[in-house]
Design a protein around this motif. Structure first.
Motif, short mmCIF file in Angstrom:
data_model
loop_
_atom_site.label_atom_id
_atom_site.label_comp_id
_atom_site.label_asym_id
_atom_site.label_seq_id
_atom_site.Cartn_x
_atom_site.Cartn_y
_atom_site.Cartn_z
N GLU A 230 -0.44 19.74 -1.68
CA GLU A 230 -0.04 19.09 -0.43
C GLU A 230 -1.17 19.10 0.59
OE1 GLU A 230 3.44 21.02 0.95
OE2 GLU A 230 4.71 20.39 -0.74
N TYR A 234 -3.21 15.80 2.49
CA TYR A 234 -3.39 15.63 3.93
C TYR A 234 -4.87 15.64 4.32
CZ TYR A 234 1.64 16.22 4.48
OH TYR A 234 2.99 16.05 4.41
N LEU A 321 2.34 2.17 2.67
CA LEU A 321 3.37 2.91 3.39
C LEU A 321 4.50 1.95 3.76
CD1 LEU A 321 1.14 5.04 5.80
CD2 LEU A 321 2.12 5.74 3.61
N LYS A 322 5.61 2.50 4.17
CA LYS A 322 6.74 1.66 4.55
C LYS A 322 6.43 0.91 5.84
CE LYS A 322 9.55 4.85 7.34
NZ LYS A 322 9.81 3.91 8.44
N LYS A 329 12.10 5.14 1.70
CA LYS A 329 11.30 6.37 1.67
C LYS A 329 10.16 6.20 0.67
CE LYS A 329 15.38 9.13 2.77
NZ LYS A 329 16.30 10.20 2.31
N ILE A 330 8.93 6.22 1.16
CA ILE A 330 7.74 6.09 0.32
C ILE A 330 6.82 7.27 0.59
CG2 ILE A 330 5.70 4.69 -0.19
CD1 ILE A 330 7.22 2.23 0.53
N LYS A 331 6.44 7.95 -0.48
CA LYS A 331 5.50 9.07 -0.36
C LYS A 331 4.07 8.53 -0.41
CE LYS A 331 8.65 12.21 -2.77
NZ LYS A 331 8.80 13.11 -3.95
N PRO A 332 3.20 8.99 0.48
CA PRO A 332 1.82 8.47 0.47
C PRO A 332 1.04 8.96 -0.75
CG PRO A 332 2.07 10.22 2.10
CD PRO A 332 3.44 9.95 1.57
N VAL A 333 0.46 8.02 -1.47
CA VAL A 333 -0.40 8.32 -2.62
C VAL A 333 -1.66 7.48 -2.48
CG1 VAL A 333 -0.67 8.24 -5.12
CG2 VAL A 333 1.54 8.89 -4.13
N PRO A 352 5.21 4.61 -4.85
CA PRO A 352 5.77 5.98 -4.78
C PRO A 352 7.06 6.06 -3.98
CG PRO A 352 3.92 5.77 -3.28
CD PRO A 352 4.01 4.46 -4.01
N SER A 354 11.20 7.32 -3.97
CA SER A 354 11.83 8.55 -4.46
C SER A 354 12.72 8.32 -5.68
CB SER A 354 12.64 9.21 -3.34
OG SER A 354 13.60 8.31 -2.82
N GLU A 358 16.34 3.74 -3.67
CA GLU A 358 15.35 3.15 -2.77
C GLU A 358 14.80 1.85 -3.35
OE1 GLU A 358 14.79 4.40 0.21
OE2 GLU A 358 16.22 6.00 -0.23
#
Length: 379
Positions: A230, A234, A321-322, A329-333, A352, A354, A358
């Motif tokens: 994680e 970041y 990103l959204k 819900k989109i996770k940043p990759v 990405p 969930s 979604e």
């Protein structure tokens, strides 16, 4: 004359108070009938007054309504369940309730799923009851049904007691003594799970607090690896934000169909310009699976295409990103690719999100709105 007057007085006495008037037999009969009706009504008033007491008083309060018995109340709840349930899954809605133009109810999950299936089949979504057209613009929420459903009783899945549906989640997560809980030492390897009322007794007897440091090192290493991943993400995002050339834009994926014998759904954006270059994004469902509408698991994958001609290689990092007005819900990759005239397309990479819920939200929308960031890496 005296005898006639006597006969007149005798005839007038029963029917009239005037002694000097003569009355015929019809008037005598009418008078007798009227007196009989008056006597009968008087007897009724006496009977009602003696038997009912204060209930005959016009100023008395109305009678109280008789409460339903437990069996009758249960039948009423069952009838309400059948009336307020979703027409697709036949279950009571847990969140938003939508209705078609004819008033048939659908829960939010089924409504989104119907729209997504129609998009995959290239059909117009219809209500399963009346077959009228449904869409986000034609259907509206039914707040009255949502409030009514929230007040219906429901059984707690742990203690089996009944609570209003509006407060059931709070009871099951915070108040229920039989709710499933975990030991507070689970982070150091305790696998215990059980009802909340047994938690205190277990923590007193739990052996994990007495473990040695060597035994805990393996568990701590796994936690450190997860935290390290994680932190690396970041740090990568923050380092990209320090680049000299950064571009972002709002992209809109529009649905299209292939020209194959079996048409497939795919998405493509109009051409857009970022970092003085022209780009296009494409997306596909379930990696171009033959019949994605038959699958409950749905995914989206996308690729970035460089449409401009470049004199040298262009090394970039990018991420999706959204959009500002979407709730997906989109996770940043972070993705990385070196673009050139011969390698102007990236591989399809998964979007990405969930889960399939979604994905259905995106498919049910008329267009998919996302935000793209591109970072040019300087050599």
């Amino acid at each position: 004359m005296s005898s006639m007057e006597e006969r007149g007085e005798v005839a007038a006495a029963p029917g009239s108070s005037s002694a000097g008037l003569s009355v015929g037999p019809e008037a005598v009969a009418a008078g007798a009938g009227l007196s009989g009706i008056q006597e009968e009504s008087g007897m009724r008033r006496e009977a009602s007054g003696s038997g009912s007491g204060p209930e005959t008083d016009p100023d008395a309060p109305p009678k109280k309504r008789v409460r339903l018995q437990e069996g009758e109340a249960g039948k009423l709840e069952e009838r309400l369940y059948s009336v307020l349930c979703c027409t697709v899954c036949l279950d009571l809605p847990k969140a938003s309730v939508y209705q078609c133009t004819n008033g048939h109810l659908m829960c939010a999950g089924c409504f989104i799923h119907l729209l997504a299936d129609a998009r995959l089949k290239e059909e117009q979504a219809t209500c399963p009851n009346c077959r009228c057209e449904i869409s986000k613009s034609l259907c509206c929420r039914n707040l009255a049904v949502e409030k009514a459903v929230s007040e219906l009783p429901s059984d707690c899945s742990y203690c089996l007691k009944q609570f209003p549906r509006s407060g059931l989640d709070h009871h099951q997560s915070e108040e229920c003594q039989d709710r499933l809980t975990q030991c507070k030492y689970k982070r150091i390897g305790c696998p215990w799970q059980g009802p909340f009322h047994e938690l205190t007794a277990h923590e007193v007897d739990c052996c994990h607090p007495s473990k040695t440091g060597i035994e805990l090192m393996g568990i701590l290493d796994e936690m450190d690896q997860s935290h390290r991943r994680e932190l690396q993400l970041y740090n990568s995002i923050f380092s990209l934000l320090s680049f000299e050339k950064i571009g972002f834009t709002e992209v809109q994926f529009r649905p299209y169909r292939t020209d194959d014998f079996i048409t497939r759904l795919y998405y493509e954006t109009p051409r857009f310009t970022v970092l003085n270059q022209t780009w296009v994004l494409k997306a596909r469902v379930n990696d171009s699976e033959r019949n994605p509408n038959l699958s409950c698991k749905r995914t989206l994958s996308f690729q970035l295409i460089l449409k401009s001609k470049v004199n040298s290689t262009l090394e970039c990092s990018f991420l999706l990103l959204k959009g500002p007005y979407d709730d997906v819900k989109i996770k940043p990759v972070i993705q990385h690719h070196v673009f050139s005239n011969d390698a102007n397309e990236t591989e399809y990479v998964p979007l990405p999100i969930s889960d399939s819920v979604e994905c259905n939200k995106l498919l049910a929308a008329k267009n998919i709105n996302l935000r793209l960031f591109i970072f040019q890496i300087q050599k």
